[in-house]
Design a protein around this motif. Structure first.
Motif, mmCIF file in Angstrom:
data_model
loop_
_atom_site.group_PDB
_atom_site.id
_atom_site.type_symbol
_atom_site.label_atom_id
_atom_site.label_comp_id
_atom_site.label_asym_id
_atom_site.label_seq_id
_atom_site.Cartn_x
_atom_site.Cartn_y
_atom_site.Cartn_z
ATOM 1 N N MET A 1 0.807 -1.208 0.000
ATOM 2 C CA MET A 1 0.000 0.000 0.000
ATOM 3 C C MET A 1 0.848 1.269 0.000
ATOM 4 O O MET A 1 0.451 2.309 -0.531
ATOM 5 N N ILE B 1 -6.866 -2.430 -1.834
ATOM 6 C CA ILE B 1 -6.126 -1.444 -1.049
ATOM 7 C C ILE B 1 -4.661 -1.838 -0.869
ATOM 8 O O ILE B 1 -3.926 -1.190 -0.114
ATOM 9 N N ARG C 1 0.466 4.617 -6.490
ATOM 10 C CA ARG C 1 -0.174 3.985 -7.642
ATOM 11 C C ARG C 1 0.630 4.241 -8.913
ATOM 12 O O ARG C 1 1.085 5.347 -9.169
ATOM 13 N N ARG D 1 0.547 -1.952 -8.776
ATOM 14 C CA ARG D 1 -0.150 -0.855 -8.097
ATOM 15 C C ARG D 1 -0.992 -0.024 -9.063
ATOM 16 O O ARG D 1 -0.996 1.215 -9.024
ATOM 17 N N GLU E 1 -5.303 4.291 1.031
ATOM 18 C CA GLU E 1 -6.228 3.456 0.255
ATOM 19 C C GLU E 1 -7.451 3.034 1.069
ATOM 20 O O GLU E 1 -8.481 2.674 0.489
ATOM 21 N N THR F 1 -12.425 -1.490 -4.221
ATOM 22 C CA THR F 1 -11.053 -1.270 -4.688
ATOM 23 C C THR F 1 -10.039 -2.040 -3.856
ATOM 24 O O THR F 1 -10.107 -2.055 -2.626
ATOM 25 N N GLU G 1 -10.761 4.292 0.097
ATOM 26 C CA GLU G 1 -11.531 3.624 -0.952
ATOM 27 C C GLU G 1 -12.525 2.629 -0.350
ATOM 28 O O GLU G 1 -13.649 2.475 -0.841
#
Length: 668
Positions: A266, A340, A270, A293, A428, A338, A431
């Motif tokens: 994490m 994470i 991204r 990612r 994350e 999503t 999300e």
């Protein structure tokens, strides 16, 4: 956002894909369960129905010594084909396309699982394996190359639409290519061309075996993240060699399992490694696949529109939501569950010898028996507590047709997810909260915030069943001085109820203490990374000048009676978390005893010597107890279920909480 490039068809050899999203290879281990191959087939078929452009299986061993053990997916015997056909049949019935990954772990294979000594180009032990490998002889190398070819033939006969050759992540082909693991001085090692020979010969032999029309993907290592390993210049040359060997696409992998650089956790931004795939794409004419990612199709669309790759591979996002492609095609982005990148139920499970699941989607691997069925009798159900356990319970109950009311004493949903999402690198979790808010609104769940439920009120309102998901109460250890004014609980820090000083001692060194340390270090940053980049670009300040602008960093001590720090963190992420804290100056003190807390800090004893740990603020993060009083008050009055932390206290465990909620939602 309208997705155009994502849904533009593309050719991989003779195979036409309806979109450019590939479900990347994952070892999930369902095969070793009872009825495991059927589970695996159902798992892949569900992702096919979710419109994955192409699915790649977990690695199928081309030889027993290169596999994951007998119960795992294999392709080295003709009798393996019967099980493989179950997979392709179900995927094709779901109108999907699937490729088999041809796999040999090399020195990463574990003797305790395979029953064989691991083999490698050179007899160098991997730091993640307790067994030293045996060096392959010249005849064995030829035999292994042929095994890849014969595995490809079996895959083709079993109905797979393509094969992917695993040449990345530090497995056998990658071991031959790297000077770190290949110390040979014969025709299979030495200079780059000889180190590259094994991978190129595998590619050529597989192409020869399956013919010119059958699609072959080669998963190559784009960057090893191992000191003194393959250079980028060599990597790009290898990519061109693979194209010349007849490969139809290159899937660019990142890092080895033994690398000390995080690649999929994490904390990794991204799309952090898309640039590697872009470099490969610039030197070849066949499709190139980017990975690592990427968990949102809007992100994938941008990558494709910018011409940085031709396809995008997502692996774990298909665990979190099997329908991610279909939902995104329909612009239902807020309904996507999503990924994470927590690793807690996928990679951590696999490395512990368990089957994979997903923290945010415990349905993984249970697609058949956990299929949501409408409730036989629809009931009015109260869910008390809106942490992860309560949110998942409410979602499943409402999906099955029950009338659900959530009661939460605070003024926001999320429970201790609201703590996690504040921690740098754990954003994350936002999300996950977005997903639950969307689902509960869509399903018509009533949410009452600032509502402390009582047994009398629940009974009076006519609820037919109650789910108690009230979480935990932070535990205060019996240490002299724990009641002093500068001693606070971890929840008070996360809730911003207290001011934390410059020198901090944390009583406890588990996952919560690690999160606290990261949070407190973040508060000390006066310049964001984006501002620092801007200042460097325009030479307003040198890096040294930027450091001088920051206030002196907090000094943080983490204290633990036991030996280990970071218990409760996952096996695949713990090392990175502790490494980050160490680099930021957090001092971790273990194997000690608490004497007392004083106005100046914490007095401890270590190896029969007393030491004062100075602290302006002492934070207690020493576990918790179940907040289960409502559960006991309701027994004998209403049908009641207790889940999550209220059922079992311990380290904060969203994985168990969500699984509990999912289970109770299916039995009421």
């Amino acid at each position: 956002m309208r997705l155009t490039k994502v849904f533009e068809p593309i050719q991989i050899g003779s195979l036409t894909l309806p979109n450019r999203i590939m479900m990347g290879s994952m070892h999930v281990g369902f095969e070793k369960l009872e009825d495991g191959v059927n589970r695996l087939a159902a798992f892949y078929a569900e992702r096919a129905r979710g419109e994955a452009g192409l699915i790649v299986t977990g690695g199928a061993a081309v030889l027993p010594e290169g596999g994951m053990g007998e119960p795992y997916c294999n392709v080295f015997r003709d009798e393996d084909m019967e099980a493989l056909r179950l997979i392709t049949t179900q995927v094709h019935e779901a109108k999907g396309r699937i490729a088999l990954q041809l796999f040999h772990a090399g020195r990463y294979a574990h003797k305790e699982q395979t029953g064989y000594d691991p083999v490698a180009p050179s007899p160098l032990q991997a730091p993640i394996n307790r067994t030293k490998p045996r060096e392959l002889g010249a005849e064995e190398i030829e035999f292994t190359i042929q095994a890849f070819a014969e595995g490809a033939i079996r895959a083709k006969k079993s109905g797979f639409d393509a094969v992917e050759i695993m040449g990345s992540e530090g497995y056998l082909i990658n071991q031959f290519l790297s000077p770190v693991t290949n110390k040979r001085d014969d025709e299979w090692g030495g200079d780059f061309s000889r180190r590259a020979r094994f991978g190129v010969e595998v590619a050529k032999r597989v192409r020869q075996a399956v013919g010119t029309d059958y699609p072959i993907i080669f998963r190559m290592s784009g960057i090893d993240l191992i000191p003194d390993s393959t250079t980028m210049e060599e990597t790009l040359l290898f990519a061109r060699m693979l194209e010349q060997a007849g490969m139809d696409a290159l899937n660019v992998g990142i890092g080895w399992h033994e690398s000390r650089v995080p690649t999929i956790a994490m904390m990794v931004p991204r799309g952090a490694y898309v640039w590697v795939a872009q470099q490969v794409k610039e030197v070849v004419g066949i499709p190139v696949i980017a990975s690592n990612r990427i968990n949102d199709l809007r992100q994938a669309e941008a990558i494709l529109q910018e011409g940085r790759s031709d396809l995008v591979s997502m692996a774990r996002p298909f665990l979190a939501d099997s329908q991610i492609v279909r939902k995104s095609r329909e612009s239902r982005y807020d309904e996507v569950n999503t990924c994470i990148a927590c690793n807690q139920a996928c990679l951590d499970h696999i490395f512990d010898g368990k089957v994979a699941s997903c923290l945010v989607n415990p349905l993984v691997g249970r697609e058949q028996e956990w299929a949501v069925a409408p409730a036989v009798t629809r009931k009015k159900v109260a869910v008390v507590g809106a942490g992860p356990a309560g949110l998942e319970a409410a979602r499943v109950l409402a999906e099955r047709g029950h009338r659900v009311v959530i009661m939460e004493k605070s003024w926001q949903i999320g429970g201790q997810l609201n703590y996690a999402r504040q921690v740098p690198g754990k954003e994350e979790f936002n999300e996950t909260l977005r997903y639950y808010k969307t689902q509960l609104n869509k399903l018509g769940v009533e949410i009452r915030l600032g509502c402390a439920a009582t047994a009398d009120a629940l009974e009076a309102e006519g609820f037919e069943e109650v789910v108690v998901a009230t979480g935990v109460i932070p535990r205060l250890p019996e240490i002299t001085g724990v009641d002093l004014a500068h001693v606070v609980r971890y929840d008070q820090v996360f809730d911003r109820q207290v001011k934390v000083g410059r020198t901090v001692a944390i009583v406890g060194a588990g996952g919560i203490a690690c999160d606290l340390s990261h949070l407190l270090l973040k508060e000390e940053e006066s310049i964001t990374p984006q501002v620092a980049k801007y200042l460097r670009e325009y030479q307003i300040l040198t890096e040294t000048g930027i450091e001088l602008m920051k206030p002196s960093k907090r000094k943080i001590y983490m204290l633990r009676r036991g030996k280990h720090v970071g218990t409760g963190l996952g096996k695949t992420t713990r090392w990175a978390v502790l490494d980050s804290l160490g680099r930021h100056g957090v001092e971790m003190i273990t194997q000690m005893t608490y004497k007392k807390i004083t106005p100046d800090g914490v007095l401890i004893s270590q190896q029969d010597e007393e030491r004062l740990i100075p602290a302006d603020t002492v934070i207690v993060a020493a576990g918790a107890t179940s907040n289960d009083s409502l559960f006991h008050a309701l027994q004998g009055r209403l049908p009641v279920h207790v889940i999550g932390g209220a059922r079992e206290a311990g380290e904060l465990d969203a994985k168990r909480a969500i699984r509990d909620g999912s289970e109770v939602g299916r039995i009421i």
